[in-house]
Scaffold this motif. Structure first.
Motif, PDB file in Angstrom:
ATOM      1  N   ALA A 173      18.481  72.437  81.867  1.00  0.00           N
ATOM      2  CA  ALA A 173      19.355  72.346  82.999  1.00  0.00           C
ATOM      3  C   ALA A 173      19.637  73.370  84.022  1.00  0.00           C
ATOM      4  CB  ALA A 173      20.953  72.007  82.632  1.00  0.00           C
ATOM      5  N   LEU A 198      15.259  65.007  79.883  1.00  0.00           N
ATOM      6  CA  LEU A 198      16.499  64.244  79.802  1.00  0.00           C
ATOM      7  C   LEU A 198      16.423  63.099  78.754  1.00  0.00           C
ATOM      8  CD1 LEU A 198      17.238  64.171  83.645  1.00  0.00           C
ATOM      9  CD2 LEU A 198      18.641  65.511  82.182  1.00  0.00           C
ATOM     10  N   GLN A 203      19.687  61.489  77.477  1.00  0.00           N
ATOM     11  CA  GLN A 203      20.676  61.342  78.680  1.00  0.00           C
ATOM     12  C   GLN A 203      19.961  60.632  79.502  1.00  0.00           C
ATOM     13  OE1 GLN A 203      21.742  65.333  80.338  1.00  0.00           O
ATOM     14  NE2 GLN A 203      20.818  66.340  78.416  1.00  0.00           N
ATOM     15  N   ASP A 205      21.169  57.912  81.101  1.00  0.00           N
ATOM     16  CA  ASP A 205      21.750  57.608  82.715  1.00  0.00           C
ATOM     17  C   ASP A 205      21.229  58.494  83.811  1.00  0.00           C
ATOM     18  OD1 ASP A 205      22.932  55.130  81.542  1.00  0.00           O
ATOM     19  OD2 ASP A 205      24.934  56.339  80.983  1.00  0.00           O
ATOM     20  N   THR A 206      21.579  59.878  83.225  1.00  0.00           N
ATOM     21  CA  THR A 206      20.981  60.825  84.116  1.00  0.00           C
ATOM     22  C   THR A 206      19.538  60.635  84.504  1.00  0.00           C
ATOM     23  OG1 THR A 206      22.691  62.250  82.922  1.00  0.00           O
ATOM     24  CG2 THR A 206      21.060  63.383  84.412  1.00  0.00           C
ATOM     25  N   SER A 209      19.052  58.115  86.882  1.00  0.00           N
ATOM     26  CA  SER A 209      19.562  58.402  88.427  1.00  0.00           C
ATOM     27  C   SER A 209      18.302  59.265  88.917  1.00  0.00           C
ATOM     28  CB  SER A 209      20.649  59.293  88.322  1.00  0.00           C
ATOM     29  OG  SER A 209      21.192  59.667  89.436  1.00  0.00           O
ATOM     30  N   LEU A 210      17.895  60.257  87.970  1.00  0.00           N
ATOM     31  CA  LEU A 210      16.713  61.236  88.609  1.00  0.00           C
ATOM     32  C   LEU A 210      15.626  60.275  89.183  1.00  0.00           C
ATOM     33  CD1 LEU A 210      15.333  63.952  89.226  1.00  0.00           C
ATOM     34  CD2 LEU A 210      14.851  63.955  86.752  1.00  0.00           C
TER      35      LEU A 210
END
Length: 602
Positions: A173, A198, A203, A205-206, A209-210
């Motif tokens: 991160a 990710l 992760q 959902d993250t 989004s990316l």
């Protein structure tokens, strides 16, 4: 000058050939040109010779030959051995061949002024690949102190290590934050690495989004996101993603189709399988071994072994992976005899079986219950030296137990020193299936004394052992410990074992208690022992053990209808019993017949 000019011209000629071979991926030819031709002319080579040779050794993973090339570079003179490009190529070779200490030693011996960006990146990537993130970050920080500006490749090397290491996700991160600050987040390779990290860190959902923010997605971007959905077992989103990818006219590769095949496998529909197969053929990938194996697995998971066999037969040069997929497919489709026939054909084709192949064959032997065939397979295991493999030993124990050779299974179990949970589970299950409940419980206690914590599967085996041997108190104690001490939520298998145990022992009140505590949607699966107990003990018809909801729970299942009809007959509800019998004929339901194998000449 007249003496050196021809030698220089000859060296330039060989250098061009060596560089062309390495650039085209003909790494073996590159090394042959040097060893068989250049050295034969007594020309040592120069700084243009050795980078391509080191690259070839790295690609072929030949550290021994790479060390010899390093020695030749040293003998070629100081100008060659200290050349920045030669040193960088050698560092990269050692790193990619897994010789990190040698790579680090050469890197440290290189003067700071000669350390290229590629050399720094080689070390960062090497430590990242081996999940030595502390060392990778240390090199990264030293690089910045040396005022060498990191590139996208630097971050890709670091992020790949973060993706494979759970403890390094926070570092990942921070690295992404650094990429945003330094402007390197515009590099698609960096974004793909962050996306992969990710996804592997769950992760999703993250990652989504990316993914949505990436404008010029490559095929790697799409496949990384698809792998995330597969990891979450969301096949519908994989198909949606594939449709969106097709709209962008992004080219497909074999990885995209493997992901699509895996999604279709989760979906489990033959029509969907045929649609994916058509896409594979349209893309011209049908003869690739990995995709052919995926298609075989897909069709067998959909219950169509004939279609799987057609795919299998269409490939001319079959490797061990494809053979293993076909073997596993037959086992999953309930055709262990065909699996063993395929294994014989594999051996006749002179394809060497691997561990996965032998595990599939052992499973087929276990399903057939054939000790003769089992011993033959064990001889083959010993012949290729896999008898000490933990998974193979577990498979052998399971097979011998299911063939009734419990003593031989125990002999194999005792010979294994580094036992894991799976091998303990297999031996406990072996005792359970052979009616040796006391031995199963003794082994279970021994396993716990060794500090190995049981899981839900082990408890299923222990409860099965108690059920088969009529050990009521021990079974109740195990069930209590499972739920209270280990916090394991009971599954239908655990309830089945307990219902069977209590019903056979005539503990109808205890059986009824378990029955009422179960979720309604599971109750129809445990009615058989309860009905049998009511019949055996002549229980009064006033006892109501089912509700209307339970009666109508699965009207499309013929075995459920027969069971309910028998139960209603037991309770004196003759009219309702007849109605359930008629339901079988009216809906065209077919009761599956039982079957068994016998081994002739055993």
């Amino acid at each position: 000058m007249s003496d050196t000019a021809p030698a220089a011209a000859a060296l330039n000629h060989w250098n061009r050939l060596i560089q062309l071979a390495a650039a085209s991926g003909s790494y073996a030819d590159c090394l042959r040109l040097y060893a068989g031709s250049l050295l034969a002319t007594d020309i040592r080579g120069d700084a243009s010779t050795f980078p391509s040779l080191a690259k070839s050794c790295a690609a072929l993973r030949l550290p021994g030959l790479g060390r010899a090339i390093h020695a030749r570079a040293f003998l070629a003179g100081t100008a060659v051995s200290r050349d920045a490009f030669v040193r960088t190529a050698l560092i990269d070779m050692y790193a990619k061949c897994g010789r990190l200490p040698d790579a680090r030693r050469l890197f440290d011996e290189t003067p700071r002024s000669s350390r290229t960006l590629v050399a720094w990146n080689c070390m960062v990537s090497a430590y990242g690949r081996s999940s030595q993130m502390d060392e990778a970050i240390a090199v990264f920080n030293a690089m910045r102190r040396a005022e060498v500006r990191p590139s996208g490749s630097t971050l890709v090397g670091l992020l790949s290590g973060c993706a494979d290491s759970v403890s390094a996700r926070n570092i990942g991160a921070c690295l992404y934050g650094y990429s945003v600050k330094s402007g390197l987040d515009a590099d698609l390779l960096v974004l793909n690495s962050v996306l992969t990290m990710l996804i592997r860190g769950n992760q999703l959902d993250t990652a989504q989004s990316l993914f949505d923010r990436v404008e010029n997605k490559s095929v790697v971007t799409w496949t990384a996101m698809a792998s995330g959905y597969l990891q979450a077992k969301d096949c519908v989103k994989v198909f949606d993603l594939f449709r969106a990818m097709r709209v962008t006219e992004q080219s497909m590769d074999s990885v995209v189709l493997i992901n699509l095949t895996a999604a279709a496998t989760l979906f489990g529909n033959v029509l969907v399988a045929k649609g994916v197969h058509a896409l594979v053929i349209k893309g011209g990938f049908q003869f690739q071994d990995d995709l052919a194996a995926s298609l075989v697995n897909l069709y067998t998971r959909c219950g169509d072994p004939l279609a799987a066999k057609e795919v299998f037969d269409s490939v001319h040069c079959k490797n061990a992976v494809l053979w293993t997929s076909m073997l596993n497919g037959y086992v999953k489709c309930g055709c262990p005899d065909k699996a063993l026939e395929s294994f014989d054909a594999m051996l006749c084709a002179r394809v060497e079986p691997n561990r996965a192949t032998l595990l599939a064959v052992l499973s087929a032997c276990a399903n057939l219950g054939s000790p003769n065939l089992g011993h033959k397979v064990e001889e083959h295991v010993i012949a290729i030296g896999l008898q000490s493999d933990l998974q193979v030993s577990t498979g052998l124990i399971d097979m011998h137990c299911k063939c009734g050779s419990i003593q031989h299974a125990r002999k194999i179990f005792d010979s294994v020193s580094n036992r894991d949970l799976a091998i303990w589970s297999a031996m406990i299950n072996g005792y359970a299936c052979n009616g040796k409940g006391s031995e199963a419980l003794t082994l279970f206690s021994e396993m716990q004394n060794k500090g190995i914590q049981p899981d839900a599967i082990v408890f299923t085996h222990v409860l099965t052992a108690c059920s088969h041997s009529g050990l009521v108190d021990e079974g109740l104690n195990c069930f209590h410990r499972m739920t209270v001490e280990y916090g394991i939520k009971p599954s239908i298998e655990h309830y089945m074992c307990m219902m069977d145990l209590l019903s056979k022992a005539g503990h109808l009140s205890g059986a009824m208690k378990f029955f009422k505590e179960m979720p309604v949607q599971l109750r129809n699966q445990v009615l058989a022992p309860l009905i049998g107990a009511h019949k055996a003990h002549g229980v009064d018809s006033s006892i109501d053990i089912v509700s209307l909801e339970l009666l109508n729970l699965d009207p499309q299942d013929s075995s459920h209808c027969v069971l309910i009809s028998n139960m209603l007959s037991c309770l004196g509800e003759w009219k309702k019993a007849r109605n359930y019998r008629r339901l079988i004929s009216k809906q065209g339901l077919v009761k599956k017949p039982g079957w068994s194998y016998i081994e002739l000449g055993a």
